[in-house]
Motif scaffolding. Structure first.
Motif, PDB file in Angstrom:
ATOM      1  N   SER A  36       0.808  -1.216   0.000  1.00 29.97           N
ATOM      2  CA  SER A  36       0.000   0.000   0.000  1.00 29.97           C
ATOM      3  C   SER A  36       0.840   1.264   0.000  1.00 29.97           C
ATOM      4  CB  SER A  36      -0.914   0.017   1.239  1.00 29.97           C
ATOM      5  OG  SER A  36      -1.788  -1.086   1.240  1.00 29.97           O
ATOM      6  N   ARG A  37       0.302   2.294  -0.648  1.00 32.48           N
ATOM      7  CA  ARG A  37       0.940   3.611  -0.573  1.00 32.48           C
ATOM      8  C   ARG A  37       0.771   4.200   0.824  1.00 32.48           C
ATOM      9  NH1 ARG A  37      -1.540   3.754  -5.609  1.00 32.48           N
ATOM     10  NH2 ARG A  37      -3.317   4.919  -4.772  1.00 32.48           N
ATOM     11  N   ASN A 134       2.357  -2.507 -13.054  1.00 31.61           N
ATOM     12  CA  ASN A 134       2.147  -3.683 -12.216  1.00 31.61           C
ATOM     13  C   ASN A 134       2.351  -4.986 -12.994  1.00 31.61           C
ATOM     14  OD1 ASN A 134       1.517  -1.855 -10.237  1.00 31.61           O
ATOM     15  ND2 ASN A 134      -0.695  -2.178 -10.334  1.00 31.61           N
ATOM     16  N   ALA A 149      -2.305  -4.712   1.398  1.00 28.12           N
ATOM     17  CA  ALA A 149      -3.170  -4.367   0.267  1.00 28.12           C
ATOM     18  C   ALA A 149      -4.613  -4.296   0.740  1.00 28.12           C
ATOM     19  CB  ALA A 149      -3.035  -5.394  -0.853  1.00 28.12           C
ATOM     20  N   GLN A 150      -5.334  -3.369   0.169  1.00 31.91           N
ATOM     21  CA  GLN A 150      -6.774  -3.332   0.359  1.00 31.91           C
ATOM     22  C   GLN A 150      -7.440  -4.025  -0.825  1.00 31.91           C
ATOM     23  OE1 GLN A 150      -7.829  -2.347   3.331  1.00 31.91           O
ATOM     24  NE2 GLN A 150      -5.629  -1.963   3.684  1.00 31.91           N
ATOM     25  N   ARG A 152      -9.237  -4.769  -4.099  1.00 33.11           N
ATOM     26  CA  ARG A 152      -9.351  -4.077  -5.377  1.00 33.11           C
ATOM     27  C   ARG A 152      -8.351  -2.929  -5.524  1.00 33.11           C
ATOM     28  NH1 ARG A 152     -13.305  -6.965  -7.048  1.00 33.11           N
ATOM     29  NH2 ARG A 152     -15.087  -7.463  -5.747  1.00 33.11           N
ATOM     30  N   SER A 153      -7.303  -2.950  -4.736  1.00 34.56           N
ATOM     31  CA  SER A 153      -6.231  -1.968  -4.883  1.00 34.56           C
ATOM     32  C   SER A 153      -5.219  -2.447  -5.914  1.00 34.56           C
ATOM     33  CB  SER A 153      -5.528  -1.754  -3.537  1.00 34.56           C
ATOM     34  OG  SER A 153      -4.858  -2.941  -3.138  1.00 34.56           O
ATOM     35  N   GLY A 154      -4.267  -1.579  -6.257  1.00 38.60           N
ATOM     36  CA  GLY A 154      -3.240  -1.972  -7.207  1.00 38.60           C
ATOM     37  C   GLY A 154      -2.389  -3.118  -6.714  1.00 38.60           C
ATOM     38  N   SER A 155      -2.045  -3.111  -5.420  1.00 38.61           N
ATOM     39  CA  SER A 155      -1.217  -4.195  -4.866  1.00 38.61           C
ATOM     40  C   SER A 155      -1.981  -5.514  -4.856  1.00 38.61           C
ATOM     41  CB  SER A 155      -0.764  -3.827  -3.448  1.00 38.61           C
ATOM     42  OG  SER A 155       0.045  -2.679  -3.474  1.00 38.61           O
ATOM     43  N   TRP A 156      -3.264  -5.451  -4.539  1.00 40.46           N
ATOM     44  CA  TRP A 156      -4.109  -6.652  -4.608  1.00 40.46           C
ATOM     45  C   TRP A 156      -4.156  -7.175  -6.048  1.00 40.46           C
ATOM     46  CZ3 TRP A 156      -8.775  -6.870  -7.416  1.00 40.46           C
ATOM     47  CH2 TRP A 156      -9.520  -8.040  -7.244  1.00 40.46           C
ATOM     48  N   SER A 175      -4.136  -7.529   6.259  1.00 41.14           N
ATOM     49  CA  SER A 175      -4.983  -6.555   5.578  1.00 41.14           C
ATOM     50  C   SER A 175      -5.989  -7.304   4.718  1.00 41.14           C
ATOM     51  CB  SER A 175      -4.134  -5.610   4.717  1.00 41.14           C
ATOM     52  OG  SER A 175      -3.365  -6.333   3.774  1.00 41.14           O
ATOM     53  N   GLY A 177      -6.953  -7.047   1.539  1.00 42.41           N
ATOM     54  CA  GLY A 177      -6.511  -7.515   0.234  1.00 42.41           C
ATOM     55  C   GLY A 177      -5.583  -8.706   0.324  1.00 42.41           C
TER      56      GLY A 177
END
Length: 271
Positions: A36-37, A134, A149-150, A152-156, A175, A177
């Motif tokens: 996450s950011r 990504n 990660a949350q 539907r986030s980019g990291s997920w 978390s 994600g």
């Protein structure tokens, strides 16, 4: 700093396209570490140990240059002298995020390290540039660790891509994600577990450890198995003889690291 182009094959891709690289392309194996950011401090403190564990085992590290977890990965690699690749979503004439310009310059001149640009010079910013970055992170990685990660986030999404491409993937179980990634097949790690143990298992092709369920929770393990990929929901407990005891058993199993909750209210066996 020297610049050159990197062909698709060097990044695990097919086709004739190439990407601009400033510095060096670190050799495989490469451990990508993303997150996450707006990262949690409790998870950021574990990033240097993960980077050091990768370096000791001969892995370079890869991340996406973003704020939060990515920046912590890059700074730890510089501090530890671990070769790294920062894959940026932008072109070389429009660094993003701009406040990381000095960090990117340090990476590009560090031994065995470099900056790879997902976009060509002159490309404008767009939502799609992050997805392209990504995808390159996943392609360049021998293994992927998602720190936070949350849903539907980019990291997920990066973790989902890695699982789809059968890149060995692990996630820190702290978390929403990451819980979803674990339910989808990522190796579950806790914040205090040495990432090196997982890398050692990958190196020798060892299967993930089998979590032992206590005898008194065997019925819960069977119920989760019967529930299938959709998991066991809290509303499903109403059909059991003692819903209160079943809820307590789920909490016990979650505390013991045997199950993960994803999405909220639905439980899956932790892999």
């Amino acid at each position: 700093m020297h610049a050159r182009t990197v062909p698709a094959a060097a990044l695990g891709l097919s086709g004739a396209r190439s990407w601009l690289l400033h510095g060096d392309l670190p050799p495989v194996p490469r451990l990508a570490i993303v997150g996450s950011r707006a990262a949690s401090r409790s998870l950021l403190v574990g990033v240097p140990a993960a980077v050091a564990a990768a370096g000791v085992r001969g892995h370079a590290v890869v991340s996406g240059g973003a704020r939060g977890v990515d920046a912590a990965v890059h700074r730890a690699a510089l501090a530890e002298g671990v070769p790294q690749l920062a894959i940026l979503p932008c072109g070389p004439d429009s660094l993003y995020p701009p406040e990381h310009a000095s960090l990117f310059a340090a990476i590009a001149t560090a031994p065995g390290s470099g900056l790879l640009f997902a976009q060509p010079p002159g490309a404008g910013r767009s939502r799609g540039m992050f997805s392209s970055r990504n995808a390159l992170v996943v392609s360049a990685a021998s293994a992927l660790l998602v720190v936070e990660a949350q849903l539907r986030s980019g990291s997920w999404g990066t973790g989902q891509q890695a699982l789809h491409k059968q890149v060995p993937t692990a996630a820190i179980a702290a978390s929403s994600g990451c819980a979803a990634l674990i339910a989808a097949g990522a190796r579950a790690l806790s914040a205090g577990v040495d990432v090196g143990t997982w890398l050692d298992e990958l190196a020798v092709g060892a299967p993930p450890p089998v979590l032992a369920w206590p005898t008194e929770l065997a019925w819960l393990a069977a119920a989760l198995l019967r529930a299938g990929p959709g998991g066991l929901g809290l509303d499903d407990l109403d059909d059991l003889d003692d819903p209160g005891a079943a809820c307590a058993a789920l909490l016990t199993a979650e505390f013991a690291g045997l199950v993960v909750e994803s999405p909220p209210g639905r439980y899956h066996v932790r892999r």
